[in-house]
Each structure stands twice: as structure tokens, then as C-alpha cells.
Design an enzyme around this catalytic site. Structure first.
Site, PDB file in Angstrom:
ATOM      1  CB  CYS A  84      37.187  48.090  46.423  1.00 43.26           C
ATOM      2  SG  CYS A  84      38.129  46.999  47.436  1.00 43.26           S
ATOM      3  CB  ILE A 210      44.718  38.513  43.794  1.00 40.59           C
ATOM      4  CG1 ILE A 210      44.316  38.232  44.994  1.00 40.59           C
ATOM      5  CG2 ILE A 210      45.757  39.482  43.785  1.00 40.59           C
ATOM      6  CD1 ILE A 210      45.315  37.674  45.889  1.00 40.59           C
ATOM      7  CE  LYS A 330      33.415  33.786  41.736  1.00 37.13           C
ATOM      8  NZ  LYS A 330      34.501  33.586  40.928  1.00 37.13           N
ATOM      9  CG  HIS A 334      38.212  43.660  42.666  1.00 38.30           C
ATOM     10  ND1 HIS A 334      38.188  44.938  42.485  1.00 38.30           N
ATOM     11  CD2 HIS A 334      37.873  43.743  44.127  1.00 38.30           C
ATOM     12  CE1 HIS A 334      37.924  45.875  43.500  1.00 38.30           C
ATOM     13  NE2 HIS A 334      37.945  45.024  44.545  1.00 38.30           N
TER      14      HIS A 334
END
Length: 388
Positions: A84, A210, A330, A334
Site C-alpha cells: 500500500c 476496495i 476510510k 484506497h
């Protein structure tokens, strides 16, 4: 060394776009970045691109040249993979290149296509950022791993799920005005507490979604910006990187993030600032507990006190140190390879006064972007400052 100026930023909307390829997403982000910067594509000397799961989601490796072509750039191109933290790592490398004089203009960013895999497929793909031999084969997923970290934090310092719920509520509130955010809707603490459990003590609203999406930055040396009369008031003045053991069972503490602490200390020292100078931050809140660990690792909250920061209003939009004014991972989303560079883009727009939430930090001069890989086995931190 040359200062590094953020001449242009570009983001796609983050969300559910399973039909779009990563090259299509990255091309869109770069169009905006180049238009905003005023930098000709022919002046780009390198393309640095972050991506994590392209081989799994698109059966595509060797993505650097592919993304340079998508951006309309003819220059050497390299793909960076650090889970990430992939594009955060790419940004750090771009900063180092410009500072040493190796390059004057770098296109840096990232993209990820995830939703075409479905929830189960994306979860399995994400799991390869953990230790396959000792974690993945035992059934560990990232929701499970962060749940272990959350429980370890509660055991060491106290706190409860309701404290984490306030983080989710805050970040959804911040995303309401961000037209790039995946979730532009408010939630209540009760929504978080009553949501289906994912891995105790974490529930559905404790996890980031996702996402598909892309980010792009045009970075230049200060000399180039001056010579070409660019409007680039925001500079990356500090960069840091840290690491930790991969598997959770090999770590001394589950409720600490030494990689982020190391990266933050290096970035602060590099910029000549300390945590007390930071006006706001974008941190890697892949799960609500991750925001707590990031705040403490960056010395924005004392150890053991980050759990109450959102609940007590210290990190809200009008608090002492606003955190994740973009909505964070959040609520903004992401798309893994895009996240690190997207945080830099959000901070740049906030400092420059061009972001929907800029009014909350109108007098800010210094901010931080914190990007983490896996269970923070990798971390990058960047300090950004604006000319006032």
C-alpha cells in the site's frame, strides 16, 4: 540540494470502476496534473509509478513503460511496489532525484484496479503483502491482522470500539465535500457499532473500501519552477522511510508502528521541523485503528492517547490538528497503488487553498502525508510546506 515543488496534481474519482483499466485511470489523472502544472510533457525526464497487484488484477507486469505511454510521455519509466506504500515510495524516489539534480521534472503517481476481482479476489490479492509462509497460509487476512493490532492496543492502553467509531464518523464527514471520494455520505457512531463484524473488534465501517483509481503529480526543481514562472507554492521539504518485520508474531509490539515512527523522524529532521509544527495530516487509515497508530508514531498524539483524539475532537476538521480532511482511505477510498501520491495531492490542494476543506486549515503552513504498506512493515512520510 534543490527544493522540490509540486507543480501539478491529478486524481480520478475513487470508487467502483471494474470496466476501466489502470492505464486508462492513470492517463486521466495525468491529464489533470499536466493541465494544472503548465509543464510540457516533453520536459518530463522520468516517470515513477506505484502499483501493487497489477499482475493479479490485470495480468500485467512491466508497467512503467506502459504508464509512461498512457501519460503521453517519452522518458525512462519505473514501477515501484511496496504494497500500500507503493506510490509513497515512488514519490520519495522522485524527491531524491530532483534534490540531487539528476532530474528537474518527474511525473510520479500510481494506480490500482481492484473491484474487477470481487471482494474475495481482492482480499486474496491484498494478502500477498503479508508473510505467505507464516501468516497467509495460516489464514491471516488484513482485517484479521489489524483486529489483532486493535485488541493489542486496547489491552495495552485501554479504549473500546466506540472510540474507533468516532474516527470513521469523522472521516466520512470530511469526505462529504470531496467529489473524488468513494463514500460521500455521513454515518453515525451507532452505524459503526451496529455494522456487521469483520474481525472482532473491527466491523464493516472500521475498514476502508476496495477501490479503483489513480493519482499523478508533476514534481519539479525550484530552479525549473522559477525559470518557467510556474505557480507552485507548495514544496515537499522532508522525506522519510521506515521498515519493520513483516510478520506480526516477529514484532516486539503489535500496538506500535516503529516503521512509521522511523519514517516520520527522518522526514521531520529532513524538513527541519518537529511534530509541533504540523498543522494537519493525511494518514494511512486503512482501518480505524491504523489512524490511531499513525498519530502516535508521528508524535501527533502521545503514546496511548491517540485512541481518544477523534472522540474528543482534537483531530476533527475544526480540531487542533485536523486529520484526513480528504476523508482518508476510510471514506475517500484506497486504490492501493494510487494512495501514497493521492495523499500528497490532497495535502497540496489543502495547503494551496484549492481543496473543498481548505477553509478548515486556511492559515496552515506545514502538513504531513503518511503512507503505510501491509501491517506497516513499510512506511513513507513526507512533509509539505507552502509559501505564505
Amino acid at each position: 540540494m534543490s527544493d522540490v515543488r509540486v507543480a501539478g496534481t491529478g486524481l480520478t474519482s475513487f470508487g467502483n470502476s471494474p470496466e476501466r483499466t489502470s492505464r486508462d485511470l492513470f492517463a486521466e489523472a495525468t491529464i489533470t496534473a499536466f493541465e494544472e502544472s503548465g509543464v510540457p510533457r516533453d520536459d518530463v525526464e522520468a516517470v515513477l509509478y506505484g502499483n501493487f497487484m497489477g499482475e493479479l488484477s490485470e495480468h500485467q507486469g512491466h508497467q512503467g513503460p506502459l504508464m509512461a505511454e498512457a501519460a503521453g510521455v517519452q522518458a525512462p519509466a519505473t514501477r515501484y511496489e511496496s504494497a500500500c506504500a507503493s506510490s509513497g515510495t515512488a514519490v520519495r524516489e522522485a524527491v531524491k532525484r530532483i534534490r540531487t539534480g539528476e532530474n528537474d521534472v518527474v511525473l510520479v503517481g500510481g494506480a490500482e484496479r481492484m473491484t474487477n476481482l470481487g471482494t474475495a479476489g481482492a482480499t486474496e490479492a491484498l494478502a500477498i503483502a503479508a508473510d505467505d509462509l507464516w501468516e497467509v497460509r495460516a489464514g491471516v487476512t488484513f482485517p484479521g491482522a489489524y483486529a489483532l493490532m486493535a485488541q493489542a492496543y486496547f489491552d495495552a492502553f485501554g479504549g473500546e470500539h466506540e472510540d474507533l467509531a468516532h474516527i470513521a464518523v469523522k472521516n466520512h464527514e470530511n469526505a462529504l465535500s470531496n467529489d473524488k471520494a468513494q463514500y460521500q455520505r455521513a454515518i453515525e457512531v451507532s452505524d459503526v457499532l451496529e455494522a456487521p463484524p469483520v474481525s472482532e473488534p473491527l466491523g464493516l465501517y472500521d475498514a476502508c473500501p476496495i477501490s479503483d483509481g489513480a493519482s499523478a503529480l508533476v514534481l519539479t526543481s525550484e530552479a525549473y519552477a522559477e525559470d518557467h514562472d510556474l505557480e507552485a507554492p507548495v514544496a515537499i521539504t522532508g522525506t522519510g522511510q521506515g521498515g519493520d518485520r513483516m510478520a506480526l508474531h516477529d514484532r516486539e509490539h503489535l500496538a506500535r508502528s516503529p516503521a512509521a515512527r522511523e519514517a516520520g523522524a527522518e522526514a521531520y529532521a529532513d524538513a527541519g521541523v518537529d511534530a509541533g509544527d504540523v498543522d494537519f495530516a493525511e494518514v494511512h487509515d486503512c482501518f480505524t485503528i491504523a489512524e490511531v497508530l499513525a498519530l502516535e508514531a508521528l508524535d501527533l498524539e502521545p503514546i496511548g492517547e491517540g485512541i481518544s483524539a477523534a472522540r474528543d475532537g482534537r483531530t476533527t476538521a475544526d480540531g487542533e490538528t485536523p486529520i484526513n480532511l480528504s476523508g482518508g482511505l476510510k471514506a475517500k477510498g484506497h486504490p492501493v497503488g494510487a494512495t501514497g501520491a493521492s495523499q500528497i495531492a490532497e495535502v497540496t490542494e489543502l495547503l494551496a487553498g484549492h481543496h473543498p476543506n481548505s477553509d478548515h486549515v486556511a492559515d496552515a503552513t506545514t502538513a504531513v502525508a503518511h503512507n503505510a504498506g501491509g501491517t506497516v512493515a513499510s512506511a513513507t512520510v513526507h512533509v509539505l510546506e507552502v509559501d505564505r
